[in-house]
Design an enzyme around this catalytic site. Structure first.
Site, mmCIF file in Angstrom:
data_model
loop_
_atom_site.group_PDB
_atom_site.id
_atom_site.type_symbol
_atom_site.label_atom_id
_atom_site.label_comp_id
_atom_site.label_asym_id
_atom_site.label_seq_id
_atom_site.Cartn_x
_atom_site.Cartn_y
_atom_site.Cartn_z
ATOM 1 N N CYS A 1 36.786 12.923 25.914
ATOM 2 C CA CYS A 1 35.488 13.570 26.095
ATOM 3 C C CYS A 1 35.635 15.091 26.037
ATOM 4 O O CYS A 1 36.469 15.649 26.743
ATOM 5 C CB CYS A 1 34.886 13.144 27.432
ATOM 6 S SG CYS A 1 33.342 13.991 27.796
ATOM 7 N N LYS B 1 2.204 4.705 1.502
ATOM 8 C CA LYS B 1 2.283 5.274 2.841
ATOM 9 C C LYS B 1 1.865 6.732 2.730
ATOM 10 O O LYS B 1 2.609 7.570 2.220
ATOM 11 C CB LYS B 1 3.706 5.159 3.387
ATOM 12 C CG LYS B 1 3.829 5.583 4.831
ATOM 13 C CD LYS B 1 5.144 5.090 5.422
ATOM 14 C CE LYS B 1 5.206 5.287 6.914
ATOM 15 N NZ LYS B 1 5.303 6.671 7.335
ATOM 16 N N CYS C 1 31.849 8.102 26.741
ATOM 17 C CA CYS C 1 32.678 8.632 27.815
ATOM 18 C C CYS C 1 32.368 7.771 29.040
ATOM 19 O O CYS C 1 31.235 7.730 29.498
ATOM 20 C CB CYS C 1 32.338 10.091 28.089
ATOM 21 S SG CYS C 1 33.038 10.657 29.643
ATOM 22 N N CYS D 1 34.732 16.376 29.803
ATOM 23 C CA CYS D 1 35.463 16.038 31.026
ATOM 24 C C CYS D 1 36.852 15.487 30.737
ATOM 25 O O CYS D 1 37.590 15.117 31.638
ATOM 26 C CB CYS D 1 34.668 15.051 31.867
ATOM 27 S SG CYS D 1 34.657 13.383 31.187
ATOM 28 N N CYS E 1 31.114 13.048 34.668
ATOM 29 C CA CYS E 1 31.044 13.829 33.429
ATOM 30 C C CYS E 1 29.779 14.703 33.465
ATOM 31 O O CYS E 1 28.665 14.187 33.507
ATOM 32 C CB CYS E 1 31.022 12.866 32.253
ATOM 33 S SG CYS E 1 30.962 13.661 30.654
ATOM 34 N N TYR F 1 -6.692 2.220 6.103
ATOM 35 C CA TYR F 1 -5.804 1.107 5.762
ATOM 36 C C TYR F 1 -5.770 -0.058 6.746
ATOM 37 O O TYR F 1 -5.086 -1.041 6.511
ATOM 38 C CB TYR F 1 -4.374 1.621 5.545
ATOM 39 C CG TYR F 1 -3.844 2.456 6.693
ATOM 40 C CD1 TYR F 1 -3.519 1.864 7.899
ATOM 41 C CD2 TYR F 1 -3.682 3.826 6.550
ATOM 42 C CE1 TYR F 1 -3.049 2.625 8.945
ATOM 43 C CE2 TYR F 1 -3.197 4.593 7.602
ATOM 44 C CZ TYR F 1 -2.892 3.985 8.795
ATOM 45 O OH TYR F 1 -2.428 4.735 9.829
ATOM 46 N N GLU G 1 0.855 -1.182 0.000
ATOM 47 C CA GLU G 1 0.000 0.000 0.000
ATOM 48 C C GLU G 1 0.889 1.228 0.000
ATOM 49 O O GLU G 1 2.040 1.165 0.413
ATOM 50 C CB GLU G 1 -0.845 0.050 1.287
ATOM 51 C CG GLU G 1 -1.812 -1.076 1.436
ATOM 52 C CD GLU G 1 -2.282 -1.204 2.888
ATOM 53 O OE1 GLU G 1 -2.507 -0.176 3.544
ATOM 54 O OE2 GLU G 1 -2.395 -2.344 3.354
ATOM 55 N N LYS H 1 10.778 3.589 2.737
ATOM 56 C CA LYS H 1 10.763 5.040 2.574
ATOM 57 C C LYS H 1 11.343 5.439 1.226
ATOM 58 O O LYS H 1 12.444 5.011 0.864
ATOM 59 C CB LYS H 1 11.600 5.689 3.686
ATOM 60 C CG LYS H 1 10.967 5.592 5.064
ATOM 61 C CD LYS H 1 9.809 6.566 5.200
ATOM 62 C CE LYS H 1 9.240 6.578 6.591
ATOM 63 N NZ LYS H 1 9.807 7.546 7.486
ATOM 64 N N ASP I 1 1.057 10.433 3.743
ATOM 65 C CA ASP I 1 1.764 11.301 4.680
ATOM 66 C C ASP I 1 0.806 12.348 5.239
ATOM 67 O O ASP I 1 0.512 13.338 4.588
ATOM 68 C CB ASP I 1 2.930 11.965 3.956
ATOM 69 C CG ASP I 1 3.999 12.409 4.921
ATOM 70 O OD1 ASP I 1 3.898 12.071 6.112
ATOM 71 O OD2 ASP I 1 4.928 13.102 4.487
HETATM 72 P P1 AMP Z 1 5.860 6.114 11.437
HETATM 73 O O1 AMP Z 1 5.029 7.267 11.964
HETATM 74 O O2 AMP Z 1 6.981 6.538 10.537
HETATM 75 O O3 AMP Z 1 6.234 5.137 12.496
HETATM 76 O O4 AMP Z 1 4.911 5.340 10.440
HETATM 77 C C1 AMP Z 1 3.749 4.776 10.902
HETATM 78 C C2 AMP Z 1 2.597 5.555 10.401
HETATM 79 O O5 AMP Z 1 2.431 5.444 9.006
HETATM 80 C C3 AMP Z 1 1.308 5.029 10.930
HETATM 81 O O6 AMP Z 1 1.043 5.519 12.206
HETATM 82 C C4 AMP Z 1 0.319 5.551 9.935
HETATM 83 O O7 AMP Z 1 -0.182 6.784 10.381
HETATM 84 C C5 AMP Z 1 1.120 5.833 8.694
HETATM 85 N N1 AMP Z 1 0.627 5.165 7.479
HETATM 86 C C6 AMP Z 1 0.403 5.794 6.313
HETATM 87 N N2 AMP Z 1 -0.048 4.941 5.381
HETATM 88 C C7 AMP Z 1 -0.138 3.732 5.955
HETATM 89 C C8 AMP Z 1 -0.561 2.445 5.495
HETATM 90 N N3 AMP Z 1 -0.953 2.230 4.243
HETATM 91 N N4 AMP Z 1 -0.525 1.428 6.391
HETATM 92 C C9 AMP Z 1 -0.094 1.622 7.661
HETATM 93 N N5 AMP Z 1 0.308 2.808 8.137
HETATM 94 C C10 AMP Z 1 0.292 3.864 7.301
HETATM 95 ZN ZN ZN Z 2 32.868 12.949 29.770
#
Ligand code: AMP
Ligand code: ZN
Length: 664
Positions: A402, A112, A420, A405, A426, A221, A110, A308, A114
């Site tokens: 470090c 992802k 360290c 320290c 420290c 989803y 699927e 990604k 945003d």
């Molecule tokens: P992350 O926030 O990077 O950990 O990614 C996880 C988030 O991706 C989930 O909390 C969802 O909000 C989002 N997401 C977007 N599209 C999808 C999808 N097709 N399946 C599952 N999660 C998704």
């Molecule tokens: Zn230190």
């Protein structure tokens, strides 16, 4: 036709037009006619409040104001996703999961989306509540605002389960976003930066009619609930669509990782053609039985992974490398950059991770470097423009001591980072540990901020978090800018922290790798600091969701005299170092001393319910079969390798009915 029928007919008609337009993208009425009918309905509802319905289409326009968003507990935790960036990462993932499940594995691919994630609960076909992700366990109740989003059904179609949660992403498609920005500019206001932040900011607006004005969309989803009529992820997408949700039809089933890669490559190239923002592909094991079998790590499902897309890049001058010392003593090199615009923000710093990273790219001061911004908050350097390197530059010599320290740094086998070792002396480590201890998610000490902690340490008033409990008002009054009222508040805040429950204390004391989630898990399992301190590495590894890195770190922590000393002091001050009576009282000890492994699919109770029942009755859940296991609860399709192992060791294999009898 009586009034009630008129109202109902109008509602049904408008719901259908709304669905056609917003979910199917296929208008069946003019805007004008829709408006007339909506007004007609509104008039009838206003004069007949006895027919009020919280899910009427008239509520889509908003109007209700939310002053405070209540926090609600998710019925099912909202996990995060593990990330991958290459074909190799995906293949490694496949290798890992193939060890844990039997049979062929198919994957759903699927996009992802945003935006901002949301969890919707439906009961008897009606939207009951909408909750933000929050910390994964609790989120904010944003139901009023969510109801204004037209593609979210308030009433479902078809045959649906009595109660379930459905998860999705609230997005702001480009078209609507650009239109909003045009309007803002013409009104002399600053345009919004990007659709994603604007979408997530919308959820917490107080005035729901403002939310209604934003052309938000919700793409679904994931369906979750007890005993659902669904066997695969792909089927759940289809079902969601049948029930009236908006589910993009791009998702595909892949029968191998190479088919997954095809999908990924295609969309990496074509994602600009999509109407909304995406930042990758989510790959999920299609079969839900296999998903159950794979389960979760502390943060994310094992049965899913995000791929990604390559992030936006920019190039700029690296001006200087500085070294930060964290609360655990870990050294992080950071690049100071000539400010550069990247993905909507100005970037001035980038993480260099560790010495290897610097060496790998041969990163030098004055180089022109490529900076990339992925999901992380801090951008990273992904390469050097070697052609533009100045002639007299020399390789970066990593620090040996470090910066704070001056102790000689160490690097343990298998660790990417230098440390360290001067843990007790420290300054940034001393201060960092105390700052962590008092932080909001840990002991949440009111009246004490990070700055004050530095001040207290620098003035020699405290050296560790146990010292906080010995502070008096007269100790701290002489400090710079410390008013009497603040001093009293500080002491009261420290006093109040004695009521913070054990699981948060366990997080607060700062054992490496023991984050919030792991601390919860460990406190449930061991119930007290003494129980945890006496666990062996092997015992810890056997605890559900605890791996070897965490186990080793816990054992290391308790092997140090200094740490035990501090814990004993906390105990003497009255800090909660065990689960409270109250938490224990809704428990039985019927299963005390017994460790269970769960495998297969169950009919009467879900795997989650089984886990809860075991823990509530004083038993323990373990993820893998060992000599310490007392019972394996076997459902349908229990993994054959697990069965053989249990039989070999001679562990009792019981059914869910047997188990339910044990606790009845
Ligand atoms: P992350 O926030 O990077 O950990 O990614 C996880 C988030 O991706 C989930 O909390 C969802 O909000 C989002 N997401 C977007 N599209 C999808 C999808 N097709 N399946 C599952 N999660 C998704
Ligand atoms: Zn230190």
């Amino acid at each position: 036709m009586n009034i009630k029928e008129q109202i109902n007919n109008l509602r049904e008609e408008l719901i259908q037009h709304n669905y056609n337009y917003y979910v199917l993208d296929n208008a069946t009425i003019s805007d004008y006619d829709f408006d007339i009918k909506l007004k007609q309905l509104k008039r009838l509802e206003d004069t007949h409040p006895e027919f009020y319905d919280a899910n009427s289409p008239t509520l889509r326009v908003g109007g209700a104001i939310t002053k405070n968003f209540n926090s609600l507990t998710h019925d099912y935790r909202m996990y995060s996703l593990s990330n991958s960036y290459s074909k190799e990462d995906l293949e490694d993932w496949e290798t890992r999961i193939k060890k844990l499940v039997d049979g062929e594995i198919a994957y759903t691919c699927e996009l992802k989306y945003d935006g901002a994630s949301i969890s919707l609960t439906y009961e008897n076909g009606k939207l009951l509540r909408a909750v933000t992700r929050g910390d994964g366990y609790h989120g904010d109740d944003v139901t009023t605002n969510i109801k204004t989003i037209n593609s979210i059904p308030l009433v479902l179609k078809g045959t649906y389960p009595n109660r379930f949660d459905i998860r999705g992403e609230i997005v702001l498609p480009f078209k609507g976003f650009n239109k909003m920005n045009k309007e803002r500019i013409s009104e002399g206001e600053k345009p919004y930066r990007n659709p994603r932040n604007t979408a997530s900011g919308s959820l917490k607006l107080q005035d729901s009619s403002e939310v209604a004005k934003r052309p938000l969309d919700c793409l679904l989803y994931h369906i979750i609930g007890e005993r659902l009529p669904i066997n695969t992820q792909f089927e759940s997408l289809e079902k969601a669509r049948e029930w009236g949700f908006k589910v993009p039809s791009i998702a595909k089933v892949a029968n191998s990782i190479s088919e997954v890669i095809e999908f990924v490559d295609y969309w990496d190239e074509h994602r600009n053609e999509l109407p909304y923002e995406t930042d990758g592909v989510v790959i999920k094991v299609n079969n839900l039985f296999q998903q159950e079998e794979l389960g979760y790590t502390a943060k994310a499902p094992r049965w899913a992974i995000a791929y990604k897309f390559k992030a936006e890049k920019a190039s700029t001058v690296l001006k200087e490398i500085i070294y930060q010392v964290g609360r655990t003593g870990a050294i992080t090199p950071v690049a100071n950059l000539k400010p550069v615009a990247l993905a909507g923000t100005i970037v001035k710093r980038a993480s260099l991770h560790n010495a290897d990273q610097i060496e790998k790219f041969d990163i030098r001061v004055d180089d022109i470097v490529f900076v990339e911004k992925g999901g992380e908050i801090i951008p990273k350097i992904v390469g050097v423009d070697l052609e533009k390197r100045t002639k007299n530059s020399s390789p970066t010599a990593y620090i040996t001591h470090c910066p704070k320290c001056n102790t000689k740094l160490q690097r343990q086998e298998g660790d990417a980072k230098h440390f360290c070792p001067n843990t007790d002396r420290c300054p940034p480590q001393i201060i960092g540990r105390i700052q962590h201890y008092i932080s909001r998610k840990a002991m949440d000490i009111d009246g004490l901020g990070s700055e004050t902690v530095s001040l207290l340490v620098e003035n020699g008033l405290i050296q560790n978090y146990a010292d906080l409990y010995e502070l008096t008002v007269s100790d701290i009054l002489p400090l710079d800018r410390m008013a009497e009222k603040s001093a009293i508040n500080l002491i009261a805040g420290v006093e109040a922290s004695k009521n913070i429950p054990f699981e948060r204390v366990l997080f607060a004391i700062g054992i490496r790798y023991v984050g919030e989630t792991v601390a919860k898990k460990l406190s449930k399992h061991y119930k007290s600091i003494n129980g945890l301190a006496s666990a062996s590495e092997q015992e810890l590894i056997n605890v559900d969701e605890i791996g070897d890195v965490i186990a080793k770190s816990v054992v290391d922590f308790f092997s140090l005299f200094e740490n035990n000393d501090i814990i004993n002091r906390l105990k003497s001050y009255g800090v909660q170092l065990e689960i409270s009576e109250k938490e224990l009282s809704n428990q039985t000890n019927k299963l005390e001393g017994n460790t269970f492994v769960i495998s297969g699919i169950f009919i009467k109770v879900s795997r989650n319910e089984l886990k809860q029942l075991i823990e509530q009755n004083g038993g323990k859940v373990s993820s893998s079969i060992s000599k310490k296991t007392n019972f394996v609860i076997a459902g349908d399709k229990m993994g054959p390798s697990k069965r053989t192992k249990a039989e070999d060791i001679g562990i009792a294999i019981i059914t869910e009915d047997d188990f339910l009898l044990m606790i009845s």
